[in-house]
Write a protein that holds these residues in place. Sequence first.
Motif, short mmCIF file in Angstrom:
data_model
loop_
_atom_site.label_atom_id
_atom_site.label_comp_id
_atom_site.label_asym_id
_atom_site.label_seq_id
_atom_site.Cartn_x
_atom_site.Cartn_y
_atom_site.Cartn_z
N ASP A 1 -19.05 4.05 11.52
CA ASP A 1 -17.71 4.50 11.91
C ASP A 1 -17.18 5.59 10.97
OD1 ASP A 1 -16.93 3.32 9.58
OD2 ASP A 1 -15.61 1.83 10.47
N ARG A 2 -18.04 6.06 10.06
CA ARG A 2 -17.75 7.16 9.13
C ARG A 2 -16.97 6.75 7.89
NH1 ARG A 2 -16.65 12.49 12.74
NH2 ARG A 2 -18.62 12.42 13.82
N GLY A 3 -16.48 5.52 7.86
CA GLY A 3 -15.79 5.04 6.66
C GLY A 3 -16.76 5.04 5.49
N ALA A 4 -16.26 5.31 4.30
CA ALA A 4 -17.13 5.38 3.13
C ALA A 4 -17.51 3.99 2.65
CB ALA A 4 -16.42 6.14 2.02
N GLY B 1 -4.37 19.85 3.63
CA GLY B 1 -4.48 19.17 4.93
C GLY B 1 -5.93 19.09 5.38
N LEU B 2 -6.69 20.17 5.13
CA LEU B 2 -8.11 20.17 5.51
C LEU B 2 -8.90 19.22 4.62
CD1 LEU B 2 -9.34 23.81 6.21
CD2 LEU B 2 -9.55 21.79 7.65
N LEU B 3 -8.52 19.14 3.35
CA LEU B 3 -9.24 18.25 2.44
C LEU B 3 -9.04 16.79 2.82
CD1 LEU B 3 -8.50 20.10 -0.93
CD2 LEU B 3 -10.54 20.27 0.49
N PHE B 4 -7.91 16.51 3.50
CA PHE B 4 -7.72 15.16 4.03
C PHE B 4 -8.64 14.94 5.23
CE2 PHE B 4 -3.02 15.18 2.62
CZ PHE B 4 -3.32 14.51 1.44
N THR B 5 -8.85 16.03 5.99
CA THR B 5 -9.60 15.89 7.24
C THR B 5 -11.05 15.53 6.99
OG1 THR B 5 -8.22 17.64 8.08
CG2 THR B 5 -10.14 17.08 9.39
N PHE B 6 -11.65 16.12 5.94
CA PHE B 6 -13.08 15.90 5.72
C PHE B 6 -13.33 14.62 4.93
CE2 PHE B 6 -13.15 20.33 6.96
CZ PHE B 6 -14.06 20.21 7.98
N THR B 7 -12.83 13.53 5.46
CA THR B 7 -13.04 12.21 4.87
C THR B 7 -13.21 11.25 6.03
OG1 THR B 7 -10.68 11.73 4.96
CG2 THR B 7 -11.48 12.72 2.93
N GLY B 8 -13.59 10.00 5.71
CA GLY B 8 -13.71 9.00 6.77
C GLY B 8 -12.38 8.79 7.47
N ASN B 9 -11.29 8.79 6.69
CA ASN B 9 -9.96 8.56 7.27
C ASN B 9 -9.58 9.64 8.25
OD1 ASN B 9 -9.68 6.38 5.66
ND2 ASN B 9 -8.53 7.44 4.05
N GLY B 10 -9.95 10.87 7.91
CA GLY B 10 -9.57 11.99 8.77
C GLY B 10 -10.55 12.17 9.92
N GLY B 11 -11.65 11.42 9.93
CA GLY B 11 -12.61 11.52 11.03
C GLY B 11 -13.60 12.65 10.89
N GLY B 12 -13.50 13.45 9.81
CA GLY B 12 -14.36 14.62 9.66
C GLY B 12 -15.64 14.36 8.89
N ALA B 13 -15.99 13.11 8.64
CA ALA B 13 -17.18 12.80 7.86
C ALA B 13 -18.34 12.47 8.81
CB ALA B 13 -16.88 11.61 6.98
N PRO B 14 -19.61 12.63 8.44
CA PRO B 14 -20.07 13.16 7.16
C PRO B 14 -19.71 14.63 6.99
CG PRO B 14 -21.90 12.91 8.72
CD PRO B 14 -20.70 12.29 9.36
N ILE B 15 -19.58 15.04 5.75
CA ILE B 15 -19.07 16.39 5.57
C ILE B 15 -20.14 17.44 5.88
CG2 ILE B 15 -17.33 15.69 3.90
CD1 ILE B 15 -19.06 16.95 1.69
N PRO B 16 -19.70 18.56 6.44
CA PRO B 16 -20.62 19.68 6.62
C PRO B 16 -21.04 20.22 5.25
CG PRO B 16 -18.55 20.00 7.83
CD PRO B 16 -18.35 18.86 6.91
N SER B 17 -22.25 20.78 5.16
CA SER B 17 -22.77 21.25 3.86
C SER B 17 -21.87 22.30 3.23
CB SER B 17 -24.17 21.82 4.03
OG SER B 17 -25.02 20.81 4.49
N ASN B 18 -21.19 23.08 4.07
CA ASN B 18 -20.35 24.12 3.46
C ASN B 18 -19.06 23.55 2.85
OD1 ASN B 18 -18.92 23.64 5.77
ND2 ASN B 18 -19.27 25.66 6.70
N TRP B 19 -18.92 22.22 2.83
CA TRP B 19 -17.79 21.60 2.14
C TRP B 19 -18.20 20.90 0.84
CZ3 TRP B 19 -12.80 22.46 2.37
CH2 TRP B 19 -12.28 23.06 3.53
N VAL B 20 -19.42 21.15 0.37
CA VAL B 20 -19.80 20.62 -0.95
C VAL B 20 -19.06 21.46 -1.99
CG1 VAL B 20 -21.70 20.28 -2.57
CG2 VAL B 20 -22.02 19.79 -0.14
#
Length: 526
Positions: free
Chosen positions: A186-189, A329-348
């Motif tokens: 479910d993408r949660g960490a 706001g975007l940094l919140f998105t790329f997390t399990g909570n924001g539904g944007g995980a797993p993160i795309p490589s360009n967000w390392v």
Amino acid sequence: MRRVHREAERLLVGGFDGADELDTDFIDRVVASGGEGEDAARMVMANNFLGPKRFGKMFPRLDPFRPPDQALIDLGRAMREALPENPALENSEIPAGFTYLGQFVDHDLTCDETRNFPVQDDLELIKQARTPTLDLDSLYGEGPKRQPDLYDPSLPPSEARFRFGTTVPTPDANVALPNDLPRKRDRGAVVGDDRNDENLVVAQTHVAFLKFHNRVMDVLPRGEEDDGSATFTQAEETRKSTTFHNARRVVRWHYQWLVLNDFLPRIVDPNVLNDVRTNGRKFFRFNRAPFDGEPFMPLEFSGAAYRFGHSMVRETYDYNRVFTEAMLGLLFTFTGNGGGAPIPSNWVIDWRRFHEVGRDDNRNFTRRVDPKLIPQLHELPNVRPNQPRSLAVRNLLRGSSIGLPKAQDVAEAMGIQPLTQEQLGGGDGGDVGPVVRRHGFHRETPLWFYILKEALVQTGGKRLGEMGSRIVAETFWGLLKGDENSFVSRRPGWTPQEDGLPARTPGDFTVADVLRFVGEINSIGG
Ligand code: HEM
């Protein structure tokens, strides 16, 4: 912990009356599993009966300050920074990575699990989910035997290394990297504390510490496996000699060292820190009943002083070569909570932009410590319906709910001169001043607001002022002194040099040294 162990042992050996309050099935299971399980049983008892994770007050005799909620809501709403961010309100002395190291440390120390904002006068009823020690329980969880999900399943507990999640390749970073938190379907960490997946920078900080443990495992000599036959105390000793336990000790002590010597001197007045380290604590005391030598989490710290970090958060970050203007706001998105995980490589993350590991030209700094939070923190995502979305409002209501005293009473108890009514009610170019005066908060001031205002008045927002520094420095020092496994208690003369990890300055160890040692400063290049 000493008393907890003694007491738990007494309960286990001598029996006790409150068995119906215990999760006895669980205890039976862990006792049946032998060795380590017995420790788990003791811990369950300890947690249920003795409350080693409990909250307490530094100033228990001071009256709670509970102004009308609406007045606090008005004040919180007014504590809002204007956009676009004014460069004059930056703090060029603290690289922005320390904001999120600070948040990572917060998640290691304290977690009030209360929902809503009830009036809480019985501190024993406030549920604290973390041990108030710098032991990285948010990273290690309950260890590889009790919480195996966090660890690489192909290795025995004595060799335990952390698992990672894999990033998803993108056209501009076309490689899958082991640089995300491990995740469920479910993408949660899958981490010791979910809050470390709250935004991408704290998540990447967590990843860096996971990697730190694994790198330490690479360089440590192998230890003995625990066969479970030893007595409790011997088993403790044996386990310490396994590679995992050694590595965890090394990681914890280096982390404690850098919190004390790299992080704290940036955020508190160095004179106050030196005074606390040299002459001891004056206010954070836990020698007597009911604490008997075991530290607790002071609500003045968790509910006010250490929440200073919220004002250091920026709205926009120069994050890496791809995202040079990443909004929070975007940094919140790329997390399990924001539904944007797993993160795309360009967000390392590119750590050079957050810590002192090269590339001075492009480093992000924190916002200054002052009574203003960026707009995004007034619109938190993932907040339950009918709950305030403004973090400033939440902090003020929380302070009232847990019964923090007003700042003027704390100043008197500390024997320091409080800020004047003019200073507290001043406008500093924004609209906070009028709201403060309208509600009389310049005469009787909520502690969190005062700590921020004090930082601005006394240091220009570069770090905490007199009261904030004292509460924060005493808490950290007390938690280290009260933890019998910290280097401060166990080996006060220890320096990182003894363990031989590479450091830029021999005898020291900084966050930058962690990142260099891990060796993944900018994994996607550029
Ligand atoms: C984007 C960054 C951050 C976000 C979104 C965030 C959000 C939150 C939220 C929602 C709470 C709970 C508020 C409540 O209902 O009482 C909280 C609590 C807290 N935060 Fe933050 N925070 C951030 C960064 C930080 C930083 C940088 C620090 C310190 C350096 C910090 C220290 C704390 C502390 C001490 C608590 C109380 C923890 C407890 O005892 O439960 N936070 N934060």
